[in-house]
Each structure stands twice: as C-alpha cells, then as structure tokens.
Design a protein around this motif. Sequence first.
Motif, short mmCIF file in Angstrom:
data_model
loop_
_atom_site.label_atom_id
_atom_site.label_comp_id
_atom_site.label_asym_id
_atom_site.label_seq_id
_atom_site.Cartn_x
_atom_site.Cartn_y
_atom_site.Cartn_z
N SER A 94 1.15 -0.97 0.23
CA SER A 94 0.17 -0.37 -0.28
C SER A 94 0.72 1.20 0.01
O SER A 94 2.07 0.81 0.16
N CYS A 95 0.66 2.30 0.13
CA CYS A 95 0.38 3.93 -0.21
C CYS A 95 1.70 3.89 1.24
O CYS A 95 2.63 4.16 1.38
N VAL A 96 0.65 3.10 2.51
CA VAL A 96 1.16 3.83 3.60
C VAL A 96 3.36 1.93 3.84
O VAL A 96 3.37 3.12 4.08
N ASP A 97 2.67 1.41 3.31
CA ASP A 97 3.76 0.65 3.54
C ASP A 97 5.05 0.85 3.09
O ASP A 97 6.26 1.07 3.37
N LEU A 98 4.87 1.79 1.86
CA LEU A 98 5.49 1.94 1.05
C LEU A 98 6.37 3.75 1.37
O LEU A 98 7.79 3.25 1.40
N ALA A 99 5.73 4.29 1.96
CA ALA A 99 6.01 5.34 3.25
C ALA A 99 6.90 4.66 4.12
O ALA A 99 8.34 5.96 4.93
N THR A 100 6.53 4.09 4.81
CA THR A 100 7.00 3.46 5.69
C THR A 100 8.40 2.30 5.65
O THR A 100 9.17 2.37 6.19
N ILE A 101 8.29 1.58 4.07
CA ILE A 101 10.02 1.57 3.85
C ILE A 101 10.47 2.65 4.16
O ILE A 101 12.11 2.55 3.96
N ALA A 102 10.54 3.64 3.48
CA ALA A 102 11.15 4.93 3.24
C ALA A 102 11.57 5.68 4.32
O ALA A 102 12.58 6.40 4.33
N SER A 103 10.84 5.36 4.97
CA SER A 103 11.05 5.99 6.70
C SER A 103 12.11 5.17 7.13
O SER A 103 12.61 6.19 8.22
N VAL A 104 12.30 4.02 7.29
CA VAL A 104 12.95 3.73 7.87
C VAL A 104 15.03 4.14 6.89
O VAL A 104 16.00 3.79 7.49
N MET A 105 15.17 4.00 5.15
CA MET A 105 15.88 4.58 5.27
C MET A 105 16.00 5.93 5.32
O MET A 105 17.71 6.34 5.36
N ALA A 106 15.02 6.84 5.94
CA ALA A 106 15.75 7.94 5.88
C ALA A 106 15.90 8.23 7.29
O ALA A 106 16.85 9.08 7.13
N ASN A 107 15.51 6.89 7.98
CA ASN A 107 16.39 7.31 9.21
C ASN A 107 17.63 6.63 9.41
O ASN A 107 17.86 5.41 10.44
N GLY A 108 18.96 6.24 8.18
CA GLY A 108 19.74 5.72 7.88
C GLY A 108 19.56 4.26 7.73
O GLY A 108 20.86 3.64 8.11
N GLY A 109 18.97 3.94 7.46
CA GLY A 109 18.30 1.94 7.67
C GLY A 109 18.18 1.43 9.24
O GLY A 109 18.23 0.79 9.16
N VAL A 110 17.31 2.37 10.37
CA VAL A 110 16.96 1.84 10.97
C VAL A 110 15.57 1.95 11.25
O VAL A 110 15.04 3.14 10.79
N ASP A 111 14.90 1.35 12.11
CA ASP A 111 13.14 1.36 11.86
C ASP A 111 12.78 2.21 13.10
O ASP A 111 13.45 2.29 14.14
N PRO A 112 12.71 3.03 12.62
CA PRO A 112 11.96 4.46 13.64
C PRO A 112 11.27 3.73 15.01
O PRO A 112 11.13 4.56 15.95
N ASN A 113 10.35 2.84 14.84
CA ASN A 113 9.76 2.69 16.01
C ASN A 113 10.42 1.05 16.52
O ASN A 113 10.08 1.13 17.87
N THR A 114 11.42 0.46 16.02
CA THR A 114 11.23 -0.71 16.88
C THR A 114 13.29 -0.09 17.53
O THR A 114 13.69 -0.76 18.45
N GLY A 115 13.91 0.57 16.73
CA GLY A 115 15.46 1.01 17.43
C GLY A 115 15.97 -0.10 16.03
O GLY A 115 16.97 0.49 16.44
N GLU A 116 15.32 -0.95 14.87
CA GLU A 116 16.36 -2.05 14.77
C GLU A 116 16.76 -1.71 13.57
O GLU A 116 16.50 -1.11 12.35
N ARG A 117 18.81 -1.98 13.75
CA ARG A 117 18.85 -1.28 12.00
C ARG A 117 18.90 -3.17 11.10
O ARG A 117 18.75 -3.89 11.79
N LEU A 118 17.76 -2.63 10.60
CA LEU A 118 17.36 -3.15 8.90
C LEU A 118 18.75 -3.16 7.72
O LEU A 118 18.22 -4.49 6.99
#
Length: 401
Positions: free
Chosen positions: A198-222
């Motif tokens: 979905s559009c939200v899925d893609l924006a969420t994926i993009a937010s991980v990349m915007a956060n340097g590869g780290v999940d903004p919600n969990t702090g896990e490096r992906l």
Amino acid sequence: MQSPITRYLESVLDDCRALDGGKMADGNAELERADPDAFAVALVTVGGSVYAAGDCDVEFSIQSISKALAYALAVQDNGLERMLEATDVEPSGDSFNEISLEHSTGRPRNPLINAGALAVHSMIRGNSAQERADRVKDLHSRCAGRQLSTNDSVYEAEIESDDRNTAIAYLLKSVGVLAAEPVEVVDGYARQCSVDVSCVDLATIASVMANGGVDPNTGERLIGGAVNRHVLSVMSTCGMYDGSGSWVAAVGIPAKSGVAGAIIGVLPGQVGLAVLSPKLNGHGNSVRGVAVFERLSRDLELHMMHVAPSGASAIRQVTGEDTINVQLQGDLRFAGAESVLATLAKGIDARRGITLDLGHVQAMDDVARRLLDDAVSGLREDGHDVVIDDPHGLMTVLDPE
C-alpha cells in the motif's frame, strides 16, 4: 484534533486530481486492469509518525520500486566492490527496459534499470529463484512493519510478458555479468516485482531509509548505514530513469518509481514519502505522482539542497502537569515542527493548558511557522488554553497574543 499535515495532504490530492494525462502501463494484463483513478499519498517521519490521504488502503504490486532494497540486499551480501563489478552506478539516459551496457565491460549502466536489476537479483544469495525473491520480500516486510505477500496473478502476468527481460538476461550471461541462469533470474525478478504493498507500506519503508536504515519504531537496524547511504545516492541520480535529471533539479528527493504508478521518496533525516496514481508519463513515471512530489518539495521545503544551519532536536524538554510547557530549541523546519505536533497530539487532553516556549529557538522557516500556527488554532478551537512564549517574535505575524 486532525493534524494540519493530514489536511494539507488532502488538499494536495484535491489540487492534483485534475491532472489526467498519461496512460496505463501496458504489457502486463493485471496492471492494465488497475483503477486509473486510484490516488493516494503517505508521509512517515523518522520519528514514526504516519500521515496519509486518499486511497491509502488500495494495494498494488511494488514493481520496480523493489529494485532499491534488492540492491541494498545484494550489496550487503557481496560487498560494494563486488557489486560495482556487476553493475555501474551511472545514469543511463535511456528508458527503464533499454539494453544499457558498457561497451568495455558489459556492465549495466546502473542497478535501477531492468538490465541492472536482473544482474543485481542474480547476485542475491539463495539456492533458487524462490529463495532469492523471498529474501527480497522479507526485507521489504521488515521495513514495512508487516508481512507482505506475493500477488500470484501479477507474477503470472509478469512471466507471460517477460520476453524482453529474458532476452536481456541471456545477453548479460553472454558477457559474463549474470551470476545465475537467465530463466531462473527472470523468474525470481518477476516474483520480486509482484509483491503487494500500500502507499503507507512504501512510505514506511522509505522512513527506514530516511532514518539511516534503522526502524524508527523499534530501533532495529534493517539496512547497513553505509549501504543505505549508497543506495540513496544511486536513487538520487538514477531512480526516475531518463527523467532523473529534471527530477533531482525540481524535486530534489532521492526516489524510485514503478510502473504500477507508485513513487517512493526518501529525504534523509526527515521523512519517507509515497504516492500512488497509475497513469504514467513518457518516462514511465506517474503523472500525478510527479506533480504531488513537486508540490511537497516546494510547499514543505523538502528539496535535499535546502539545508538548515543546525540539526538539533526541536524539543528541548516537556514539563508540567495541569499546564504542559513545551520548550523548543534550534532551527525549526518541517521535521522539527512535525515532532512538536506529534508531542502535542500525544500529551493533550481537555483539562490541560499548553505553553509553547520559543525562547531557545534561533530560526523558524515558513513551513514550520504555518504548521505551528495551524496546530495552535486547532487546539484553541478544541477548547485548549494555548500560550505562546515568543521573546524573539518568530511567530508575531501569525500570533498577536
């Protein structure tokens, strides 16, 4: 209180809806049957806040947007030096499905055109097409925060129309670039492109990349930090095919498009963005999607060359019980103002007064000023007692109190 960001996104969709140019993707029967009027936008910050408008629940196949994370996975598997032997990182100047190979080496021009994406997919570790495709899907699922699934109908339609990709794969094998058998690579690549999002899925994926590869919600490096930075660099110069030059000049956000009509955008340190609108321009990019990104970049000052002199956190501290005192600091831009809005939304109820202390804010751009003013107006309309302590007059024009 409805966020002013959500209202703004709705207004952008309304303004861009009249743009009805372009045509539906051809060559894949499932994509041809998609709703041409589907229209959605989503924005996810590096703080984990989600804002969306339009047909955000509509799912569609990820298509070429998958090339970005597939490349990240291949770089993590093989190292950058080995991947640069398989594909260059130069803009091709050609359409996404052209045969853009270096004359001297046979390398595809970059990993985000089809020739490069096939070479990249062959380099992902796995004993079969299914295993490689599953690893790509798993990385997308982890970044999206939910388990994604493959659309079998889209996959079958991809295979039925994959003669050109098959020809490119055999050519890559002939010059020694492909790391697996052509038929197997084409099959795995078709599966990779057929994952529903979905559009939200893609924006969420993009937010991980915007956060340097780290999940903004969990702090896990992906995604590895250096890998993430490299992929974003390639997206900025090659992600919009032969329209990449005009894109980076007008929009200035590293991006990747797909023929299902979606565009994903990543602004490092701030936000992940996504737009869906299926009709495509001559470059294979969504007509409305390009227009929406141009609006977002201009209105929210998201161009990557728009740089503030300070990157300090916007919120200095939050104190108080009956009255909440939110003390801000630094130079406020869109991301900083959004974090203030998110803080207010989490901590406000009808019994509390609110004080915004701007004493430690050095500068505020127009976007941040508008967002804060809109939020203050909304809070006051909801019955909150809002006081703005503004000793430097940063919001004097908007707030006379």
